[in-house]
Design a protein around this motif. Sequence first.
Motif, PDB file in Angstrom:
ATOM      1  N   MET A 206       4.110  -9.629  -6.581  1.00  0.00           N
ATOM      2  CA  MET A 206       2.732  -9.677  -7.057  1.00  0.00           C
ATOM      3  C   MET A 206       1.843  -8.790  -6.202  1.00  0.00           C
ATOM      4  SD  MET A 206       2.350 -13.836  -7.544  1.00  0.00           S
ATOM      5  CE  MET A 206       0.734 -13.687  -8.328  1.00  0.00           C
ATOM      6  N   GLN A 207       0.696  -8.424  -6.750  1.00  0.00           N
ATOM      7  CA  GLN A 207      -0.317  -7.754  -5.952  1.00  0.00           C
ATOM      8  C   GLN A 207      -0.805  -8.733  -4.883  1.00  0.00           C
ATOM      9  OE1 GLN A 207      -1.439  -4.571  -6.147  1.00  0.00           O
ATOM     10  NE2 GLN A 207       0.064  -4.169  -7.793  1.00  0.00           N
ATOM     11  N   GLN A 208      -1.131  -8.236  -3.698  1.00  0.00           N
ATOM     12  CA  GLN A 208      -1.497  -9.127  -2.596  1.00  0.00           C
ATOM     13  C   GLN A 208      -2.671 -10.030  -2.973  1.00  0.00           C
ATOM     14  OE1 GLN A 208      -1.917  -7.348   1.299  1.00  0.00           O
ATOM     15  NE2 GLN A 208      -3.250  -8.965   2.025  1.00  0.00           N
ATOM     16  N   LYS A 209      -3.689  -9.484  -3.621  1.00  0.00           N
ATOM     17  CA  LYS A 209      -4.862 -10.283  -3.973  1.00  0.00           C
ATOM     18  C   LYS A 209      -4.489 -11.413  -4.927  1.00  0.00           C
ATOM     19  CE  LYS A 209      -9.522  -9.950  -5.915  1.00  0.00           C
ATOM     20  NZ  LYS A 209     -10.548  -9.030  -6.495  1.00  0.00           N
ATOM     21  N   ASP A 210      -3.634 -11.096  -5.912  1.00  0.00           N
ATOM     22  CA  ASP A 210      -3.213 -12.115  -6.884  1.00  0.00           C
ATOM     23  C   ASP A 210      -2.370 -13.188  -6.206  1.00  0.00           C
ATOM     24  OD1 ASP A 210      -4.511 -10.738  -8.880  1.00  0.00           O
ATOM     25  OD2 ASP A 210      -2.716  -9.631  -9.495  1.00  0.00           O
ATOM     26  N   TRP A 211      -1.527 -12.774  -5.279  1.00  0.00           N
ATOM     27  CA  TRP A 211      -0.679 -13.719  -4.570  1.00  0.00           C
ATOM     28  C   TRP A 211      -1.514 -14.655  -3.703  1.00  0.00           C
ATOM     29  CZ3 TRP A 211       0.634 -13.897   0.842  1.00  0.00           C
ATOM     30  CH2 TRP A 211       1.648 -14.812   1.141  1.00  0.00           C
TER      31      TRP A 211
ATOM     32  N   THR B 196      -4.622 -15.473  -4.181  1.00  0.00           N
ATOM     33  CA  THR B 196      -5.362 -16.374  -5.072  1.00  0.00           C
ATOM     34  C   THR B 196      -4.465 -17.509  -5.556  1.00  0.00           C
ATOM     35  OG1 THR B 196      -6.806 -14.566  -5.802  1.00  0.00           O
ATOM     36  CG2 THR B 196      -6.703 -16.514  -7.208  1.00  0.00           C
ATOM     37  N   LEU B 197      -3.205 -17.187  -5.851  1.00  0.00           N
ATOM     38  CA  LEU B 197      -2.261 -18.216  -6.288  1.00  0.00           C
ATOM     39  C   LEU B 197      -2.025 -19.250  -5.187  1.00  0.00           C
ATOM     40  CD1 LEU B 197      -0.233 -19.199  -8.457  1.00  0.00           C
ATOM     41  CD2 LEU B 197       1.486 -17.741  -7.352  1.00  0.00           C
TER      42      LEU B 197
ATOM     43  N   SER C  46      -9.957 -21.273  -3.639  1.00  0.00           N
ATOM     44  CA  SER C  46      -9.726 -20.166  -4.571  1.00  0.00           C
ATOM     45  C   SER C  46     -11.032 -19.428  -4.883  1.00  0.00           C
ATOM     46  CB  SER C  46      -9.082 -20.673  -5.867  1.00  0.00           C
ATOM     47  OG  SER C  46      -9.886 -21.655  -6.487  1.00  0.00           O
TER      48      SER C  46
ATOM     49  N   SER D 278     -11.306 -15.510  -3.884  1.00  0.00           N
ATOM     50  CA  SER D 278     -11.532 -14.566  -4.985  1.00  0.00           C
ATOM     51  C   SER D 278     -12.905 -13.925  -4.939  1.00  0.00           C
ATOM     52  CB  SER D 278     -11.353 -15.282  -6.333  1.00  0.00           C
ATOM     53  OG  SER D 278     -12.374 -16.265  -6.516  1.00  0.00           O
TER      54      SER D 278
ATOM     55  N   ARG E   5       5.853 -13.297  -3.114  1.00  0.00           N
ATOM     56  CA  ARG E   5       5.000 -12.383  -2.356  1.00  0.00           C
ATOM     57  C   ARG E   5       5.195 -10.925  -2.727  1.00  0.00           C
ATOM     58  NH1 ARG E   5       4.994 -10.022   3.547  1.00  0.00           N
ATOM     59  NH2 ARG E   5       5.880  -8.398   2.224  1.00  0.00           N
TER      60      ARG E   5
END
Length: 264
Positions: free
Chosen positions: A94-99, A101-102, A143, A147, A91
């Motif tokens: 990573m950038q919040q958006k990338d996290w 999405t993961l 996802s 996204s 958490r």
Amino acid sequence: MEGSVVYNHRTVEEVFSDFKGRRTSIINALTTDVQHFFQQCDPVDLHELYDTDKENLCLYGFPTEHWEVNLPAEEVPPELPEPVLGINFARDGMQQKDWLTLVAVHSDAWLLSVAFYFGAKFGFDKADRKRLFTMINDLPTISEVVSGLAKKQGKEKSSVSNHSSNKPKSNSKGGSEPQAKNSRAVQLKDEDENGFEEEDEEDHGETQCGACGENYITGQFWICCDVCGRWFHGKCVKITQARADHIKIYKCPSCSHKRSRPLP
């Protein structure tokens, strides 16, 4: 957590309903409840809530459309397939958006594993498995929703549908029939985090299929009878979009079987 819940999903429809409930709950966690979800995975708070060697948290979605962040099941093997472990570890790296999405990608994989676990447990045959996957595949993935890809794809489909539906039709008497917007196929505009938005809320907000009684499903073909005005899923009346483009006046099966009135 679900604990010792007994699952009796004997049919494809019951498993799909379970899938939709879990999917909605996880979408809520990653969108409308995102700040609450983000906080529950805060490594600082974890030291206060759990022992330092029990930080492998999972995101659980339930059929009741509720979600929770919790430790994995202790029993081996668990009652159901478990979500991915340790979503909290990455958490802060990573950038919040990338996290998010993961987490969404792993949640998609978990939902499929749970659905087909039920399918295997209750002996779904090839046809049932294929039908279950088709029903699941008609919905955007988590996802795609998180996204924003689902919304973008929905707008593109709506643009194509509107372009082809604004052409007027003519009947055999030379008059102008209602435009195809009111009598031809439409597709959903997009799906938001709680479900979906209709292309035209005023015209189609509460519309149900005249054959199966269900509402829109994102991306499916939808057609209206020029006689009775009822809407139908294309698959319910065995009409494809390609075929509909060549139909001047569409009559649903019910109207097609009605005897014509004699001329006065």
